[in-house]
Design a protein around this motif. Sequence first.
Motif, PDB file in Angstrom:
ATOM      1  N   GLY A 127       0.743  -1.400   0.116  1.00 15.87           N
ATOM      2  CA  GLY A 127      -0.027   0.104   0.051  1.00 15.87           C
ATOM      3  C   GLY A 127       0.750   1.033  -0.056  1.00 15.87           C
ATOM      4  N   VAL A 128       1.679   1.151   0.693  1.00 18.14           N
ATOM      5  CA  VAL A 128       2.842   2.377   0.718  1.00 18.14           C
ATOM      6  C   VAL A 128       3.371   2.518  -0.591  1.00 18.14           C
ATOM      7  N   THR A 129       4.002   1.404  -0.978  1.00 23.63           N
ATOM      8  CA  THR A 129       4.348   1.709  -2.613  1.00 23.63           C
ATOM      9  C   THR A 129       3.450   2.268  -3.576  1.00 23.63           C
ATOM     10  N   ALA A 130       2.329   1.956  -3.494  1.00 26.35           N
ATOM     11  CA  ALA A 130       1.057   2.344  -4.393  1.00 26.35           C
ATOM     12  C   ALA A 130       1.003   3.812  -4.083  1.00 26.35           C
ATOM     13  N   LEU A 131       0.798   3.899  -2.984  1.00 24.05           N
ATOM     14  CA  LEU A 131       0.765   5.443  -2.384  1.00 24.05           C
ATOM     15  C   LEU A 131       1.966   6.334  -3.106  1.00 24.05           C
ATOM     16  N   GLY A 167       0.799  11.983  -9.600  1.00 23.65           N
ATOM     17  CA  GLY A 167       0.028  13.172  -9.450  1.00 23.65           C
ATOM     18  C   GLY A 167       0.902  14.571  -9.482  1.00 23.65           C
ATOM     19  N   LEU A 168       2.118  14.408  -8.963  1.00 25.83           N
ATOM     20  CA  LEU A 168       2.954  15.665  -9.101  1.00 25.83           C
ATOM     21  C   LEU A 168       3.550  15.554 -10.695  1.00 25.83           C
TER      22      LEU A 168
END
Length: 68
Positions: free
Chosen positions: A14-18, A25-26
């Motif tokens: 989940g952290v990697t996907a985030l 997004g950036l």
Amino acid sequence: MKNFMGRFVKSEDGVTALEYGLIAGLIAIMIIGGATKIGTNLQSVFTTIGDQMSTASTAATAAAAKTD
């Protein structure tokens, strides 16, 4: 439920996907900002070209009227 929360906290998927989502997004924000800046500059260039063509057309019409 406690076991699920423990696995969730330890999981790094989940952290990697985030992180990838934040990077994407950036990048999207930078592309939009760059395209906006380029668009503004292009509008200025085409306005200048249009003004110069209009001036040249008016001068050519005036010169042609003098020769008639």
